[in-house]
Motif scaffolding. Structure first.
Motif, mmCIF file in Angstrom:
data_model
loop_
_atom_site.group_PDB
_atom_site.id
_atom_site.type_symbol
_atom_site.label_atom_id
_atom_site.label_comp_id
_atom_site.label_asym_id
_atom_site.label_seq_id
_atom_site.Cartn_x
_atom_site.Cartn_y
_atom_site.Cartn_z
ATOM 1 N N GLU A 84 23.284 33.509 60.259
ATOM 2 C CA GLU A 84 22.336 34.278 60.651
ATOM 3 C C GLU A 84 22.192 35.572 59.821
ATOM 4 O O GLU A 84 23.142 35.992 59.283
ATOM 5 C CB GLU A 84 22.817 34.868 62.141
ATOM 6 C CG GLU A 84 21.917 35.706 62.835
ATOM 7 C CD GLU A 84 22.375 36.537 64.200
ATOM 8 O OE1 GLU A 84 21.941 37.187 64.754
ATOM 9 O OE2 GLU A 84 23.719 35.948 64.428
ATOM 10 N N PHE A 85 21.034 36.114 59.599
ATOM 11 C CA PHE A 85 20.658 37.105 58.727
ATOM 12 C C PHE A 85 21.338 38.212 59.150
ATOM 13 O O PHE A 85 21.368 38.815 60.427
ATOM 14 C CB PHE A 85 19.414 37.266 58.575
ATOM 15 C CG PHE A 85 18.870 38.484 57.842
ATOM 16 C CD1 PHE A 85 19.069 38.431 56.572
ATOM 17 C CD2 PHE A 85 18.248 39.741 58.616
ATOM 18 C CE1 PHE A 85 18.662 39.614 55.715
ATOM 19 C CE2 PHE A 85 17.932 40.655 57.917
ATOM 20 C CZ PHE A 85 18.319 40.835 56.334
ATOM 21 N N TRP A 105 25.829 34.772 55.362
ATOM 22 C CA TRP A 105 24.568 34.865 55.198
ATOM 23 C C TRP A 105 24.112 34.654 53.526
ATOM 24 O O TRP A 105 23.225 33.801 53.247
ATOM 25 C CB TRP A 105 23.784 35.961 55.554
ATOM 26 C CG TRP A 105 22.454 36.132 55.091
ATOM 27 C CD1 TRP A 105 21.998 36.843 54.131
ATOM 28 C CD2 TRP A 105 21.273 35.355 55.615
ATOM 29 N NE1 TRP A 105 20.627 36.820 53.862
ATOM 30 C CE2 TRP A 105 20.102 35.722 54.730
ATOM 31 C CE3 TRP A 105 21.034 34.411 56.346
ATOM 32 C CZ2 TRP A 105 18.931 35.055 55.016
ATOM 33 C CZ3 TRP A 105 19.970 33.675 56.776
ATOM 34 C CH2 TRP A 105 18.812 34.188 55.868
ATOM 35 N N TRP A 109 22.059 31.717 52.028
ATOM 36 C CA TRP A 109 20.858 32.138 51.449
ATOM 37 C C TRP A 109 20.651 31.550 49.906
ATOM 38 O O TRP A 109 19.748 30.886 49.359
ATOM 39 C CB TRP A 109 20.533 33.523 51.506
ATOM 40 C CG TRP A 109 19.416 33.977 50.692
ATOM 41 C CD1 TRP A 109 18.283 34.043 50.760
ATOM 42 C CD2 TRP A 109 19.361 34.515 49.488
ATOM 43 N NE1 TRP A 109 17.080 34.713 49.875
ATOM 44 C CE2 TRP A 109 18.232 34.946 48.817
ATOM 45 C CE3 TRP A 109 20.556 34.768 48.406
ATOM 46 C CZ2 TRP A 109 17.875 35.476 47.750
ATOM 47 C CZ3 TRP A 109 20.200 35.305 47.241
ATOM 48 C CH2 TRP A 109 18.838 35.744 46.819
ATOM 49 N N THR A 121 14.911 37.979 52.848
ATOM 50 C CA THR A 121 16.357 38.647 52.898
ATOM 51 C C THR A 121 16.345 39.897 52.323
ATOM 52 O O THR A 121 15.140 40.478 51.543
ATOM 53 C CB THR A 121 17.337 37.887 52.116
ATOM 54 O OG1 THR A 121 18.658 38.288 51.742
ATOM 55 C CG2 THR A 121 16.816 37.821 50.557
#
Length: 582
Positions: A84-85, A105, A109, A121
């Protein structure tokens, strides 16, 4: 008189002092070790089981940059399948500043970016990834690392414009460290204040060596020794003209010198290269033990070469003088020395440019011809009605027994597309009977009209049939001529109403830019043709319908500022113009 007074201590005080000294001595002896002599040396010997200490390795200083590289190598190929961001913002970000959720994250990413997918992001995550690439994390060959750096820059530069000033510098350092032949960077319209000296001079050199010379006003201004912003002409009416024409004048003179002397401006005033020491990867978390702190670079000091600066200053000042002259501004700048032929070249160029601009401004002030779309639609509707009146949808069967029956039109006129007719096929025998009946009726009518009062039936019966037929044909011809004259009058009236309503200039330019395939495609859309017809038109042109429609919209955006086609249909507000064009 001179006797000295001698004071003796009190015996009680002497006794107390003696007891106190004994107590102190006793305390010192009691705290010590009576079995060991006070003068014996005391040495602590370490046990043989303890490990040996490497003072250089175990007690050396580890910098923040070195610690980042160690952690990056440990996590080089780690990845998370999902995460999860979590927002992350920090100055000179590293792994130490991330909490576990941010680290998960980042690993997720980074795996996506390595697979050429670029989810949204924060900027700090981008910097950590770029720091890794600088230190050789995540790639096997230097060229691969450069491509990864470039791809992530292009993917996120629109959202984070400040990436430009960082990555442009780091890519240049990266190429110097690994000796890569990098493609030329994207030209700059304006030099950022934070741009390094090496990249500034490189950009000026590229501009002066371009064909033709490509200097903008913002790039020319730092190269002249004249504070033009204090000029009365510049602060008044001449700002836009100087900014527009001064770079063009410099490019014009550069091309003129290349043709007449065989040497362009930079070749005529060529500075000497100099060696400078460039700091690597400034503003980045960078371990200098990897590639070193600095690297020598050869620089061509274009901006600092005085002869070139002096000549450019004279050209700009001369341009200002000519603009003052042509715009009627009083006063001239003194002390300008350039070649007479260059002076004449600049004079002719600016004179032509300003005359052309005045002509365009005068043309723009003329009233524009506007087409009355409502009147045009009415004319088209009336024309269609006249055409429908002249077309016989279906001829009835006429016989001698029925006599003169009215030719009733079809109760529901057939729907026709533009340029086509849905006439029903007529049986040849029926057509022959209709023709014979019609001719008989016409002959009878003619004879009735030509018969004089008092003539007997015998005389009428004995009249010449050829003559009767000829008279009937003449009357029929007169009726046809009358109908044609009525149609001509309507069309002439329509043309008279439409007189003077010619297409505006932009529509004429649009029509001239359209190819035959484009025109056929527009006609098919106006007629409501099926998709198969449009595919056939595109195949004849060696293209696809979608591409032709896109090309038409691009041309229309350029000349009328709007789209002609929306969702494979002609825009309703432009149908009248296209009908008149096509």
């Amino acid at each position: 008189m001179n006797d000295r007074t001698v004071k003796y201590d009190d015996p009680m005080n002497h006794k107390q002092r003696t007891i106190r000294e004994q107590q102190i001595a006793f305390a010192e002896i009691d705290l010590g070790q009576p079995d060991r002599k006070l003068t014996e040396a005391f040495v602590v010997v370490p046990e043989s089981s303890e490990r040996e200490v490497d003072w250089r390795q175990d007690f050396r200083y580890v910098s923040r940059e070195q610690q980042f590289v160690q952690q990056a190598r440990e996590m080089e190929w780690k990845a998370e399948e999902s995460a999860e961001f979590v927002p992350f913002q920090a100055y000179w970000p590293t792994y130490e500043q991330m909490h576990p959720g941010q680290l998960r994250w980042y690993l997720y990413w980074r795996a996506e970016v390595r697979s050429a997918r670029y989810p949204e992001t924060d900027l700090s995550y981008l910097f950590v990834y770029l720091y890794e690439l600088i230190h050789g994390i995540g790639w096997r060959e230097p060229a691969q690392g450069y491509e990864l750096m470039r791809s992530v820059w292009l993917a996120y530069r629109d959202r984070y414009p400040k990436l430009d000033m960082y990555i442009r510098e780091w890519q240049y350092d990266y190429g110097l460290v690994f000796g890569l032949e990098l493609p030329p960077a994207e030209p700059l319209q304006k030099l950022p204040r934070t741009l390094s000296e090496e990249l500034r001079e490189q950009e000026w050199k590229r501009r002066f060596t371009a064909e033709p010379l490509a200097l903008t006003w913002d790039m020319l201004l730092p190269l002249i020794d004249y504070d033009i912003e204090k000029s009365r002409f510049y602060k008044g009416q001449g700002r836009k003209d100087l900014q527009a024409y001064a770079p063009k004048v410099v490019a014009l003179v550069d091309g003129y010198l290349a043709k007449t002397e065989g040497a362009r401006l930079l070749e005529r005033f060529m500075p000497r290269e100099k060696k400078v020491s460039r700091h690597l990867f400034r503003t980045a978390v960078y371990n200098h033990e990897l590639y070193g702190r600095t690297i020598p670079v050869s620089v061509l000091p274009v901006s600092g070469h005085l002869p070139l600066r002096s000549y450019l200053t004279q050209l700009v000042r001369l341009t200002e003088n000519r603009l003052r002259e042509f715009t009627g501004f009083k006063g001239k700048l003194r002390g300008i020395t350039v070649e007479p032929e260059v002076d004449q070249l600049i004079y002719r160029f600016l004179h032509n440019e300003l005359e052309q601009r005045r002509a365009e401004e005068a043309k723009a002030r003329l009233p524009k011809v506007k087409i009355n779309k409502a009147k045009l639609s009415r004319l088209q509707r009336e024309s269609d009605e006249v055409r429908d009146m002249l077309i016989i949808e279906e001829l009835p069967l006429v016989t001698r027994e029925r006599g003169l029956e009215a030719f009733e039109p079809s109760p529901e006129p057939a729907k026709r597309s533009r340029g086509t007719s849905n006439r029903k096929a007529v049986d040849p025998r029926q057509a022959e009977m209709v023709f014979e009946g019609f001719m008989d009726l016409e002959s009878a009518s003619v004879q009735a009209k030509l018969q004089k009062p008092g003539d007997s039936e015998d005389s009428r019966a004995s009249s010449d049939p050829v003559e009767s037929y000829s008279d009937g044909m003449a009357i029929t011809s007169d009726l046809s001529m009358l109908e044609n004259e009525t149609l001509s009058e309507k069309l002439n009236d329509a043309l008279m109403e439409n007189e003077g309503m010619e297409l505006p200039q932009e529509w004429q330019e649009l029509l001239s830019r359209l190819s035959e395939a484009h025109k056929k495609m527009l006609s098919a859309l106006l007629d409501g043709e099926e998709a198969a017809v449009r595919v056939g038109i595109a195949e004849q042109a060696g293209s696809m319908p979608e591409l032709l429609l896109d090309e038409i919209n691009e041309i229309s955006m350029e000349w009328i500022g709007d789209l002609l086609i929306d969702s494979d249909e002609i825009a309703e507000e432009y149908r009248a113009e296209l009908l008149s064009m096509l």
